[in-house]
Motif scaffolding. Structure first.
Motif, mmCIF file in Angstrom:
data_model
loop_
_atom_site.group_PDB
_atom_site.id
_atom_site.type_symbol
_atom_site.label_atom_id
_atom_site.label_comp_id
_atom_site.label_asym_id
_atom_site.label_seq_id
_atom_site.Cartn_x
_atom_site.Cartn_y
_atom_site.Cartn_z
ATOM 1 N N THR A 165 39.286 54.472 33.920
ATOM 2 C CA THR A 165 39.211 53.402 34.907
ATOM 3 C C THR A 165 40.512 52.622 34.947
ATOM 4 O O THR A 165 41.054 52.242 33.907
ATOM 5 C CB THR A 165 38.052 52.432 34.545
ATOM 6 N N ASN A 166 41.013 52.361 36.162
ATOM 7 C CA ASN A 166 42.223 51.565 36.340
ATOM 8 C C ASN A 166 41.872 50.108 36.056
ATOM 9 O O ASN A 166 41.202 49.455 36.856
ATOM 10 C CB ASN A 166 42.749 51.726 37.765
ATOM 11 N N VAL A 167 42.326 49.596 34.925
ATOM 12 C CA VAL A 167 42.007 48.221 34.541
ATOM 13 C C VAL A 167 43.034 47.226 35.082
ATOM 14 O O VAL A 167 42.932 46.036 34.822
ATOM 15 C CB VAL A 167 41.870 48.074 33.005
ATOM 16 N N LEU A 168 44.005 47.712 35.833
ATOM 17 C CA LEU A 168 45.009 46.818 36.427
ATOM 18 C C LEU A 168 44.531 46.209 37.738
ATOM 19 O O LEU A 168 45.004 45.146 38.133
ATOM 20 C CB LEU A 168 46.323 47.574 36.648
ATOM 21 N N SER A 169 43.575 46.880 38.414
ATOM 22 C CA SER A 169 43.161 46.371 39.723
ATOM 23 C C SER A 169 41.652 46.405 39.955
ATOM 24 O O SER A 169 41.198 46.099 41.044
ATOM 25 C CB SER A 169 43.845 47.190 40.828
ATOM 26 N N ASN A 170 40.850 46.733 38.959
ATOM 27 C CA ASN A 170 39.407 46.838 39.116
ATOM 28 C C ASN A 170 38.746 45.514 38.731
ATOM 29 O O ASN A 170 38.813 45.086 37.583
ATOM 30 C CB ASN A 170 38.887 47.981 38.240
ATOM 31 N N ALA A 171 38.092 44.865 39.673
ATOM 32 C CA ALA A 171 37.481 43.546 39.440
ATOM 33 C C ALA A 171 36.324 43.610 38.440
ATOM 34 O O ALA A 171 35.937 42.587 37.876
ATOM 35 C CB ALA A 171 37.003 42.937 40.752
ATOM 36 N N ASN A 172 35.747 44.792 38.195
ATOM 37 C CA ASN A 172 34.666 44.938 37.216
ATOM 38 C C ASN A 172 35.173 45.273 35.814
ATOM 39 O O ASN A 172 34.429 45.171 34.843
ATOM 40 C CB ASN A 172 33.679 46.008 37.668
ATOM 41 N N HIS A 173 36.418 45.698 35.743
ATOM 42 C CA HIS A 173 37.052 46.048 34.468
ATOM 43 C C HIS A 173 38.501 45.560 34.523
ATOM 44 O O HIS A 173 39.434 46.340 34.540
ATOM 45 C CB HIS A 173 37.015 47.564 34.233
ATOM 46 N N CYS A 174 38.691 44.275 34.563
ATOM 47 C CA CYS A 174 40.021 43.683 34.777
ATOM 48 C C CYS A 174 40.731 43.436 33.443
ATOM 49 O O CYS A 174 40.384 42.527 32.702
ATOM 50 C CB CYS A 174 39.904 42.381 35.561
ATOM 51 N N GLY A 175 41.722 44.271 33.143
ATOM 52 C CA GLY A 175 42.472 44.145 31.901
ATOM 53 C C GLY A 175 41.848 44.903 30.750
ATOM 54 O O GLY A 175 42.532 45.371 29.865
ATOM 55 N N LYS A 176 40.524 44.999 30.741
ATOM 56 C CA LYS A 176 39.795 45.764 29.728
ATOM 57 C C LYS A 176 38.416 46.099 30.277
ATOM 58 O O LYS A 176 37.987 45.550 31.299
ATOM 59 C CB LYS A 176 39.695 44.998 28.414
ATOM 60 N N CYS A 177 37.738 46.988 29.609
ATOM 61 C CA CYS A 177 36.418 47.421 30.050
ATOM 62 C C CYS A 177 35.423 46.254 30.077
ATOM 63 O O CYS A 177 35.438 45.408 29.191
ATOM 64 C CB CYS A 177 35.889 48.518 29.129
ATOM 65 N N ASP A 178 34.619 46.239 31.108
ATOM 66 C CA ASP A 178 33.511 45.288 31.264
ATOM 67 C C ASP A 178 33.931 43.827 31.412
ATOM 68 O O ASP A 178 33.101 42.932 31.274
ATOM 69 C CB ASP A 178 32.514 45.418 30.101
ATOM 70 N N LYS A 179 35.193 43.555 31.695
ATOM 71 C CA LYS A 179 35.625 42.179 31.965
ATOM 72 C C LYS A 179 35.599 41.979 33.478
ATOM 73 O O LYS A 179 36.467 42.450 34.199
ATOM 74 C CB LYS A 179 37.025 41.910 31.430
ATOM 75 N N LYS A 180 34.558 41.285 33.951
ATOM 76 C CA LYS A 180 34.369 41.095 35.387
ATOM 77 C C LYS A 180 35.031 39.810 35.847
ATOM 78 O O LYS A 180 34.958 38.777 35.191
ATOM 79 C CB LYS A 180 32.881 41.052 35.723
ATOM 80 N N CYS A 181 35.665 39.894 37.005
ATOM 81 C CA CYS A 181 36.265 38.704 37.617
ATOM 82 C C CYS A 181 35.167 37.894 38.307
ATOM 83 O O CYS A 181 34.146 38.440 38.733
ATOM 84 C CB CYS A 181 37.317 39.108 38.651
ATOM 85 N N SER A 182 35.380 36.601 38.421
ATOM 86 C CA SER A 182 34.434 35.734 39.123
ATOM 87 C C SER A 182 34.336 36.152 40.581
ATOM 88 O O SER A 182 35.267 36.740 41.141
ATOM 89 C CB SER A 182 34.897 34.274 39.064
ATOM 90 N N SER A 183 33.226 35.813 41.199
ATOM 91 C CA SER A 183 33.018 36.151 42.606
ATOM 92 C C SER A 183 34.157 35.610 43.460
ATOM 93 O O SER A 183 34.528 34.438 43.358
ATOM 94 C CB SER A 183 31.683 35.564 43.074
ATOM 95 N N GLY A 184 34.751 36.455 44.270
ATOM 96 C CA GLY A 184 35.849 36.055 45.142
ATOM 97 C C GLY A 184 37.220 36.242 44.531
ATOM 98 O O GLY A 184 38.227 36.251 45.228
#
Length: 156
Positions: A126-145
């Motif tokens: 998984t691309n953790v550089l641009s995935n809002a559900n895995h941002c920077g590391k696995c399972d780190k979700k960004c806030s809505s919006g």
């Protein structure tokens, strides 16, 4: 005489600085070794203990150390074993137990390496550089919006 004292003083200052620098360098190396050892000392607690037949007796194994040596043909203690309440799935890759759900060098199957900027999240590179559900590391979700950019939520 004054010239000799000046040279001796400069030599002592240089010697003290060198000694302090070397001891600081050794400390940094020790810290890196300690961090590496802590990662290797991590345990996988098996969801279901397995029977292992050793050379002398049969016993139940309930914990496997991360990176434990194995042999896919003769001593395969970690082939398809679930651990840590289902979060980990262990396989014998080459000669060591690996978690194919989180290991970026053995993602989903042994030898499947994730690309630069990717992590193995639940057995998928998984691309953790641009995935809002895995941002920077696995399972780190960004806030809505918030979007994910360069592995950071809300990156502008």
């Amino acid at each position: 005489m004054a010239n000799t004292i000046l040279k001796l003083t400069a030599f002592l200052v240089l010697l003290i600085f060198s000694t302090l620098h070397d001891s600081h360098f050794a400390s940094a190396t020790d810290v890196q070794d300690q961090n590496h050892n802590e990662e290797e000392d991590e345990d996988y607690v098996l969801d279901t203990p397995i029977t292992h037949s050793g050379p002398r007796s049969r016993f139940l194994v309930s914990v496997i150390k991360k990176g434990r040596q194995c042999n896919a043909e003769s001593n395969n203690i970690c082939n398809g074993v679930r651990a840590n309440k289902g979060r980990d799935l262990l396989y014998c890759c080459k000669t060591h137990c690996r978690n194919v759900l989180r290991d970026k060098n053995n993602c989903k199957v042994c030898g499947n390496k994730c690309k630069q900027g990717e992590r193995c999240c639940n057995g998928v590179c998984t691309n953790v550089l641009s995935n809002a559900n895995h941002c920077g590391k696995c399972d780190k979700k960004c806030s809505s919006g918030d979007s994910c950019g360069n592995g950071v939520c809300g990156y502008a």
